[in-house]
Design a protein around this motif. Structure first.
Motif, short mmCIF file in Angstrom:
data_model
loop_
_atom_site.label_atom_id
_atom_site.label_comp_id
_atom_site.label_asym_id
_atom_site.label_seq_id
_atom_site.Cartn_x
_atom_site.Cartn_y
_atom_site.Cartn_z
N GLY A 174 11.82 28.74 78.52
CA GLY A 174 12.81 28.69 79.61
C GLY A 174 12.16 28.69 80.99
N THR A 175 10.82 28.73 81.00
CA THR A 175 10.08 28.81 82.27
C THR A 175 10.53 27.77 83.28
OG1 THR A 175 8.16 29.64 81.08
CG2 THR A 175 7.76 28.70 83.27
N ARG A 176 10.56 26.51 82.84
CA ARG A 176 10.82 25.41 83.78
C ARG A 176 12.29 24.98 83.77
NH1 ARG A 176 8.79 23.41 88.00
NH2 ARG A 176 8.88 21.24 87.33
N ALA B 164 8.20 16.33 77.91
CA ALA B 164 9.58 16.74 78.24
C ALA B 164 9.83 16.80 79.74
CB ALA B 164 9.88 18.10 77.61
N THR B 165 8.77 16.86 80.53
CA THR B 165 8.98 17.18 81.94
C THR B 165 9.68 16.04 82.69
OG1 THR B 165 7.99 18.33 83.80
CG2 THR B 165 6.84 16.35 83.05
N PHE C 5 19.55 14.91 78.06
CA PHE C 5 18.95 15.06 76.73
C PHE C 5 18.42 13.76 76.14
CE2 PHE C 5 19.40 14.90 72.10
CZ PHE C 5 18.55 15.93 71.72
N ARG D 192 18.52 24.46 79.62
CA ARG D 192 18.42 24.93 78.23
C ARG D 192 18.86 26.38 78.16
NH1 ARG D 192 12.74 24.89 77.65
NH2 ARG D 192 12.64 24.44 79.86
N GLN E 188 14.64 13.41 74.78
CA GLN E 188 14.39 13.39 73.34
C GLN E 188 13.70 12.09 72.92
OE1 GLN E 188 14.38 15.64 71.11
NE2 GLN E 188 14.22 14.39 69.26
N PHE F 164 19.57 24.98 69.75
CA PHE F 164 19.24 24.36 71.05
C PHE F 164 20.55 23.99 71.73
CE2 PHE F 164 18.45 20.41 73.41
CZ PHE F 164 17.31 20.71 74.14
N GLN G 20 6.71 31.86 71.90
CA GLN G 20 6.44 31.27 73.21
C GLN G 20 7.44 31.75 74.24
OE1 GLN G 20 7.50 27.57 71.57
NE2 GLN G 20 5.41 26.84 71.27
N LEU G 21 7.00 31.87 75.48
CA LEU G 21 7.93 32.07 76.58
C LEU G 21 8.71 30.77 76.75
CD1 LEU G 21 5.67 34.03 79.09
CD2 LEU G 21 7.62 34.91 77.79
N HIS H 125 4.13 19.24 74.33
CA HIS H 125 5.58 19.26 74.53
C HIS H 125 5.96 19.21 76.00
CE1 HIS H 125 9.73 20.16 73.45
NE2 HIS H 125 9.74 21.19 74.28
N ILE I 185 17.80 23.36 65.41
CA ILE I 185 16.42 22.89 65.20
C ILE I 185 15.67 23.96 64.40
CG2 ILE I 185 14.31 22.04 66.28
CD1 ILE I 185 15.89 21.38 68.78
N LEU J 28 1.86 23.03 72.90
CA LEU J 28 2.91 23.20 73.91
C LEU J 28 2.45 22.72 75.29
CD1 LEU J 28 5.76 24.34 74.47
CD2 LEU J 28 4.61 26.42 75.26
C1 HEM Z 1 9.74 23.28 77.70
C2 HEM Z 1 10.00 25.21 73.30
C3 HEM Z 1 12.81 21.54 71.85
C4 HEM Z 1 13.07 20.02 76.43
C5 HEM Z 1 9.53 24.09 76.63
C6 HEM Z 1 8.67 25.24 76.61
C7 HEM Z 1 8.78 25.80 75.38
C8 HEM Z 1 9.67 24.98 74.61
C9 HEM Z 1 8.10 27.05 74.87
C10 HEM Z 1 7.77 25.70 77.75
C11 HEM Z 1 8.40 26.72 78.65
C12 HEM Z 1 9.59 26.20 79.39
O1 HEM Z 1 9.47 25.50 80.41
O2 HEM Z 1 10.70 26.49 78.93
C13 HEM Z 1 10.79 24.36 72.52
C14 HEM Z 1 11.08 24.59 71.13
C15 HEM Z 1 11.86 23.56 70.72
C16 HEM Z 1 12.07 22.70 71.86
C17 HEM Z 1 10.57 25.76 70.32
C18 HEM Z 1 12.45 23.28 69.37
C19 HEM Z 1 12.61 24.20 68.44
C20 HEM Z 1 13.13 20.80 72.96
C21 HEM Z 1 14.00 19.65 72.98
C22 HEM Z 1 14.08 19.23 74.27
C23 HEM Z 1 13.24 20.11 75.07
C24 HEM Z 1 14.68 19.04 71.76
C25 HEM Z 1 14.86 18.08 74.87
C26 HEM Z 1 15.12 16.96 74.24
C27 HEM Z 1 12.21 20.79 77.16
C28 HEM Z 1 12.03 20.64 78.60
C29 HEM Z 1 11.04 21.56 78.96
C30 HEM Z 1 10.67 22.27 77.75
C31 HEM Z 1 12.77 19.68 79.51
C32 HEM Z 1 10.46 21.79 80.36
C33 HEM Z 1 9.31 20.84 80.57
C34 HEM Z 1 8.65 21.03 81.92
O3 HEM Z 1 9.17 20.50 82.89
O4 HEM Z 1 7.63 21.72 82.01
N1 HEM Z 1 10.11 23.93 75.38
N2 HEM Z 1 11.40 23.22 72.93
N3 HEM Z 1 12.68 21.04 74.23
N4 HEM Z 1 11.38 21.77 76.70
FE1 HEM Z 1 11.33 22.45 74.80
#
Ligand code: HEM
Length: 397
Positions: free
Chosen positions: A216-218, A310-311, A353, A322, A357, A342, A213-214, A306, A250, A269
């Motif tokens: 870090g976008t947001r 998470a947003t 966080f 991140r 979470q 992470f 997956q990409l 996700h 993770i 996602l």
């Molecule tokens: C968004 C992957 C765990 C917080 C995303 C995105 C991906 C991703 C692919 C969408 C692109 C982006 O905006 O970066 C993962 C993977 C995880 C993981 C593979 C575990 C292996 C977590 C955890 C947290 C988290 C533990 C926080 C507790 C977020 C947040 C966003 C996000 C805040 C942006 C949401 C938005 O505003 O659109 N993650 N993530 N992620 N993730 Fe995760």
């Protein structure tokens, strides 16, 4: 030894003679002869109001190691300060490309950053009053579903080392470890990687994680009006200009993940796998429209996806930066443990966080079906080091 590393032939060719029966050259080895490239020669300033390695460099380096140390029993405040001073001197030199060892004889600083901070357990030791611990540095609460290994969690001191050269990273963390001897002992260490610098022509493009997956976008951008407030502590106290770092190893359950077809992976996602666009439409940078319904009358970005859980808009504004790293660690017996180291930076985990979470758990984040939180740590990474100052100095004043 050094002669071996540099190649004895090269030294002999430079006209130096080895004394008979002596393994070391009789003169100092010649200086580095390999010219540095643009990636190797790059320097990220160590000193400044904020520590490097949090928001700088903007594009994270390709390799990182994160390590925790515990104070040895009976260490006092003078010894702890002396360790922080030794680390400061070493970090200032190494990040400037000076003072390397035989491992790095042919390397430049390669954007090396060394970021240092304090775990909750430090307080109450080495003459630091328990009451000096900020409320933001309370140990993280337990989260349902996590399976934490205490031996690879927590720690009194945390150190993040990152550079665009794995040799430079290892050499630097080895040096910090040596300088800690007698004061603190290593508790755990993780190594991670992301795309190398110079690999693509767009250095600012989002990088893929090991799920493809990409990722870090947001993320908050340094140009956002809210960036500083989200990432760095403002106000008074010894954490001024510092940031809190949450570390979670993770694991990705890739055998299960890879069994899903791409459409299911995208639903999990909430974004397209190839472009990173939200499932509500547009391109990667298009804001997600969480209210948009599909032909089936259901939200195009699923309730348990996700990104919805998470947003920040659905988490009372909670936000984090991140800057994690992939890991793929070979195991005895031939297996590999892969996933994400992470790393989340924030001005306060209680508005970063922790609520995010908790919401992922409460909403049964579908991505979590394919991940396992194995370790956890929280560090207060204080503000930057001024000239003449040392890492964490404000804590002792
Ligand atoms: C968004 C992957 C765990 C917080 C995303 C995105 C991906 C991703 C692919 C969408 C692109 C982006 O905006 O970066 C993962 C993977 C995880 C993981 C593979 C575990 C292996 C977590 C955890 C947290 C988290 C533990 C926080 C507790 C977020 C947040 C966003 C996000 C805040 C942006 C949401 C938005 O505003 O659109 N993650 N993530 N992620 N993730 Fe995760």
């Amino acid at each position: 030894g050094l002669a071996g590393a540099l190649g004895v032939g090269g030294i002999a060719g430079a006209g130096l003679q080895l004394a008979a029966g002596d393994e070391t050259p009789t003169a100092a080895p010649p200086p580095t002869t390999v010219p540095l490239g643009s990636v190797g020669s790059r320097i990220v300033p160590f000193r400044g109001a904020r520590q490097a390695g949090i928001a700088t460099p903007t594009q994270r380096q390709s390799h990182a190691r994160i390590a925790a140390f515990d104070l040895l029993p009976g260490v006092d405040s003078t010894e702890l300060k002396a360790l922080l001073q030794r680390w400061t001197t070493a970090a200032a030199e190494l990040t400037a490309g000076d003072g390397g060892d035989d491992m790095t004889a042919d390397s430049g600083p390669a954007s090396l950053t060394i970021t240092v901070g304090f775990g909750p357990s430090l307080f109450g030791q080495a003459g630091i009053p328990a009451g000096a611990r900020p409320e933001a540095l309370a140990p993280l609460p337990a989260f349902a579903g996590e399976t934490l290994d205490p031996g690879r969690s927590d720690g009194d001191l945390g150190v993040l080392v990152a550079a665009d050269d794995a040799v430079v990273v290892y050499s630097a963390i080895r040096r910090l470890e040596q300088l800690a001897a007698g004061t603190a002992r290593p508790r755990w260490q993780f190594a991670g990687f992301t795309r190398g610098r110079g690999v693509t022509t767009n250095e600012g493009a989002t990088v893929r994680n090991l799920m493809g997956q990409l990722d870090g976008t947001r993320n908050p951008k340094p140009t956002d009006a809210t960036f500083t407030r989200t990432v760095f502590v403002t106000g008074d106290g010894w954490m001024q200009d510092g940031s809190y770092l949450v570390v979670r190893r993770i694991r990705m359950l890739l055998d299960d993940w890879e069994k899903l077809d791409v459409a299911e992976q995208e639903k999990t996602l909430g974004r397209k796998k190839d472009s990173g666009a939200p499932l509500s439409g547009g391109v990667e940078t298009t804001p997600a429209n969480f209210g948009r319904l599909g032909a089936d009358g259901r939200p195009m970005i699923a309730e348990n996806s996700h990104i919805r859980l998470a947003t920040s808009a659905f988490n009372r504004g909670a936000a984090i930066l991140r800057r994690g790293y992939s890991f793929a660690d070979p195991q005895p017996g031939g297996g590999v443990e892969a996933g994400l180291i992470f790393l989340a930076w924030q001005s306060d985990p209680r508005t970063g966080f922790i609520p995010i979470q908790q919401n992922l758990v409460r909403g049964h984040d579908r991505l979590s079906t394919f991940t396992r939180h194995e370790t956890s740590a929280l560090f207060a990474m204080p503000g930057g080091v001024s000239s003449g100052g040392y890492l964490g100095q404000a804590l002792f004043e």
